[in-house]
Design a protein around this motif. Structure first.
Motif, PDB file in Angstrom:
ATOM      1  N   TYR A  31       0.838  -1.200   0.000  1.00  0.00           N
ATOM      2  CA  TYR A  31       0.000   0.000   0.000  1.00  0.00           C
ATOM      3  C   TYR A  31       0.875   1.253   0.000  1.00  0.00           C
ATOM      4  O   TYR A  31       2.104   1.177   0.100  1.00  0.00           O
ATOM      5  CB  TYR A  31      -0.938  -0.009   1.213  1.00  0.00           C
ATOM      6  CG  TYR A  31      -1.962  -1.121   1.169  1.00  0.00           C
ATOM      7  CD1 TYR A  31      -3.172  -0.952   0.520  1.00  0.00           C
ATOM      8  CD2 TYR A  31      -1.694  -2.358   1.764  1.00  0.00           C
ATOM      9  CE1 TYR A  31      -4.113  -1.984   0.460  1.00  0.00           C
ATOM     10  CE2 TYR A  31      -2.619  -3.401   1.711  1.00  0.00           C
ATOM     11  CZ  TYR A  31      -3.831  -3.199   1.053  1.00  0.00           C
ATOM     12  OH  TYR A  31      -4.740  -4.230   0.993  1.00  0.00           O
ATOM     13  N   ASP A  32       0.235   2.402  -0.102  1.00  0.00           N
ATOM     14  CA  ASP A  32       0.943   3.682  -0.078  1.00  0.00           C
ATOM     15  C   ASP A  32       0.459   4.472   1.141  1.00  0.00           C
ATOM     16  O   ASP A  32      -0.444   5.300   1.033  1.00  0.00           O
ATOM     17  CB  ASP A  32       0.655   4.453  -1.370  1.00  0.00           C
ATOM     18  CG  ASP A  32       1.510   5.705  -1.490  1.00  0.00           C
ATOM     19  OD1 ASP A  32       2.486   5.837  -0.731  1.00  0.00           O
ATOM     20  OD2 ASP A  32       1.175   6.576  -2.328  1.00  0.00           O
ATOM     21  N   PRO A  33       1.033   4.223   2.324  1.00  0.00           N
ATOM     22  CA  PRO A  33       0.506   4.795   3.563  1.00  0.00           C
ATOM     23  C   PRO A  33       1.121   6.145   3.920  1.00  0.00           C
ATOM     24  O   PRO A  33       2.293   6.417   3.651  1.00  0.00           O
ATOM     25  CB  PRO A  33       0.902   3.745   4.608  1.00  0.00           C
ATOM     26  CG  PRO A  33       2.190   3.189   4.079  1.00  0.00           C
ATOM     27  CD  PRO A  33       2.094   3.243   2.577  1.00  0.00           C
ATOM     28  N   ILE A  34       0.300   6.996   4.555  1.00  0.00           N
ATOM     29  CA  ILE A  34       0.763   8.266   5.104  1.00  0.00           C
ATOM     30  C   ILE A  34       0.096   8.469   6.466  1.00  0.00           C
ATOM     31  O   ILE A  34      -0.966   7.922   6.736  1.00  0.00           O
ATOM     32  CB  ILE A  34       0.442   9.466   4.189  1.00  0.00           C
ATOM     33  CG1 ILE A  34      -1.074   9.556   3.903  1.00  0.00           C
ATOM     34  CG2 ILE A  34       1.226   9.394   2.899  1.00  0.00           C
ATOM     35  CD1 ILE A  34      -1.481  10.818   3.156  1.00  0.00           C
ATOM     36  N   ALA A  35       0.743   9.249   7.319  1.00  0.00           N
ATOM     37  CA  ALA A  35       0.197   9.524   8.649  1.00  0.00           C
ATOM     38  C   ALA A  35       0.315  11.018   8.944  1.00  0.00           C
ATOM     39  O   ALA A  35       1.148  11.444   9.751  1.00  0.00           O
ATOM     40  CB  ALA A  35       0.914   8.704   9.711  1.00  0.00           C
ATOM     41  N   PRO A  36      -0.505  11.840   8.310  1.00  0.00           N
ATOM     42  CA  PRO A  36      -0.440  13.287   8.551  1.00  0.00           C
ATOM     43  C   PRO A  36      -1.033  13.646   9.911  1.00  0.00           C
ATOM     44  O   PRO A  36      -1.915  12.961  10.427  1.00  0.00           O
ATOM     45  CB  PRO A  36      -1.281  13.870   7.410  1.00  0.00           C
ATOM     46  CG  PRO A  36      -2.196  12.762   7.001  1.00  0.00           C
ATOM     47  CD  PRO A  36      -1.509  11.476   7.304  1.00  0.00           C
ATOM     48  N   GLY A  37      -0.543  14.714  10.496  1.00  0.00           N
ATOM     49  CA  GLY A  37      -1.051  15.154  11.790  1.00  0.00           C
ATOM     50  C   GLY A  37      -2.333  15.956  11.673  1.00  0.00           C
ATOM     51  O   GLY A  37      -2.814  16.247  10.570  1.00  0.00           O
ATOM     52  N   TRP A  38      -2.877  16.331  12.809  1.00  0.00           N
ATOM     53  CA  TRP A  38      -4.036  17.215  12.867  1.00  0.00           C
ATOM     54  C   TRP A  38      -3.613  18.632  12.481  1.00  0.00           C
ATOM     55  O   TRP A  38      -2.415  18.968  12.540  1.00  0.00           O
ATOM     56  CB  TRP A  38      -4.610  17.226  14.277  1.00  0.00           C
ATOM     57  CG  TRP A  38      -5.395  16.017  14.663  1.00  0.00           C
ATOM     58  CD1 TRP A  38      -5.320  14.767  14.140  1.00  0.00           C
ATOM     59  CD2 TRP A  38      -6.388  15.955  15.704  1.00  0.00           C
ATOM     60  NE1 TRP A  38      -6.191  13.924  14.770  1.00  0.00           N
ATOM     61  CE2 TRP A  38      -6.864  14.624  15.737  1.00  0.00           C
ATOM     62  CE3 TRP A  38      -6.910  16.879  16.608  1.00  0.00           C
ATOM     63  CZ2 TRP A  38      -7.853  14.217  16.637  1.00  0.00           C
ATOM     64  CZ3 TRP A  38      -7.887  16.469  17.508  1.00  0.00           C
ATOM     65  CH2 TRP A  38      -8.361  15.155  17.518  1.00  0.00           C
ATOM     66  N   PRO A  39      -4.562  19.483  12.118  1.00  0.00           N
ATOM     67  CA  PRO A  39      -4.201  20.880  11.850  1.00  0.00           C
ATOM     68  C   PRO A  39      -3.640  21.528  13.114  1.00  0.00           C
ATOM     69  O   PRO A  39      -4.248  21.483  14.173  1.00  0.00           O
ATOM     70  CB  PRO A  39      -5.534  21.514  11.432  1.00  0.00           C
ATOM     71  CG  PRO A  39      -6.595  20.619  11.985  1.00  0.00           C
ATOM     72  CD  PRO A  39      -6.003  19.232  11.960  1.00  0.00           C
ATOM     73  N   GLY A  40      -2.436  22.087  12.995  1.00  0.00           N
ATOM     74  CA  GLY A  40      -1.766  22.684  14.153  1.00  0.00           C
ATOM     75  C   GLY A  40      -0.671  21.820  14.730  1.00  0.00           C
ATOM     76  O   GLY A  40       0.178  22.306  15.481  1.00  0.00           O
TER      77      GLY A  40
END
Length: 266
Positions: A31-40
């Motif tokens: 798969y092509d996974p990402i783990a972006p954070g919350w805004p801020g």
């Protein structure tokens, strides 16, 4: 064709870097996974701790819109995997037709869920005990983390996870979830009746204090009238730290196996 994306969504008080082992596992699976954070959120735990004002006042709608914007930039709809409030966000994105499938692990309480166990009240009290926290970002103490997250692991591991991953969290989502059943337009409302959505897996920890198993099961039951696939997997001896403690791989392998059956690698 690009690989199927997977978007990981963290919950309150935990930095997105906690998903790193999961990201590696899903990448190895194709798969092509990402783990972006919350805004801020900052890029690191240290940066986020140093700038709590960037998180203050962010609510469920803002966080959902933030991830919807990230998804809009992908080449195809992703699988969304969320923990705690991230599990609530995952359900909202799936209900809005923005995800191919979703996994909600110990998910934050959505509108319509009635059980309110004492353990959950105690876990939320550091925020809910002061109404002004709705406009602030609040940090947990190691003792509060131990009760809410690390009660099913030993104290040394709980303290280590606290130091490694905890960040301030906006108080507003907790107040929104607590008031959800008293507001018709609550941001904690999810389209549980959507018949055309992708498959959804709930995962619960039987010893979870922050989102007790009874709360996850109540959310699961709200989907009963939808013909879309909704499944539940329970881990009786696990607490709220189940996605980041030493036993993370057991949970991750179950989730990966489920995803592979519902959304095969492309």
């Amino acid at each position: 064709m690009s690989r199927t994306p997977v978007v990981f969504v963290h919950g309150l008080w935990i930095h997105s870097s906690s998903w790193s082992p999961w990201v590696d596992l899903f990448r190895e699976a194709g798969y092509d996974p990402i783990a972006p954070g919350w805004p801020g959120d900052g890029a690191t735990v240290a940066e986020t701790r140093a700038n709590p004002e960037r998180l203050a006042g962010k609510g469920i709608a803002e966080v959902t819109d933030h991830y919807a914007g990230i998804i809009a930039g992908l080449e195809q709809p992703p699988v969304v995997i969320g923990h705690s409030f991230g599990g609530l966000i995952a359900q909202k994105l799936l209900g809005q037709g923005l995800a191919r499938a979703a996994v909600a692990i110990d998910p934050g309480q959505i509108k319509g869920v009635k059980p309110l166990p004492f353990a959950q009240l105690r876990s939320g009290f550091p925020v809910l005990g002061k109404p002004g926290n709705a406009k602030r970002a609040v940090s947990l103490t190691a003792k509060q983390f131990r009760y809410g997250f690390g009660n099913a692991i030993d104290a040394a591991e709980s303290d280590a996870l606290y130091e490694q991953f905890t960040i301030p969290g906006p108080g507003r989502p907790l107040f929104e979830a607590a008031a959800a059943n008293f507001r018709s337009s609550s941001p904690a409302k999810v389209d549980v009746a959507n018949a055309t959505r992708g498959p959804l897996l709930f995962v619960s920890g039987g010893r979870d204090h922050t989102v007790p198993d009874v709360v996850t099961r109540a959310a699961y039951k709200l989907y009963a009238k939808s013909p879309a696939v909704t499944e539940l997997r329970q881990f009786p001896d696990r607490g709220h730290s189940l996605v980041l403690d030493h036993g993370w791989r057991e949970v991750a392998d179950v989730v990966r196996g489920w995803v592979e059956t519902k959304v095969p690698v492309s």
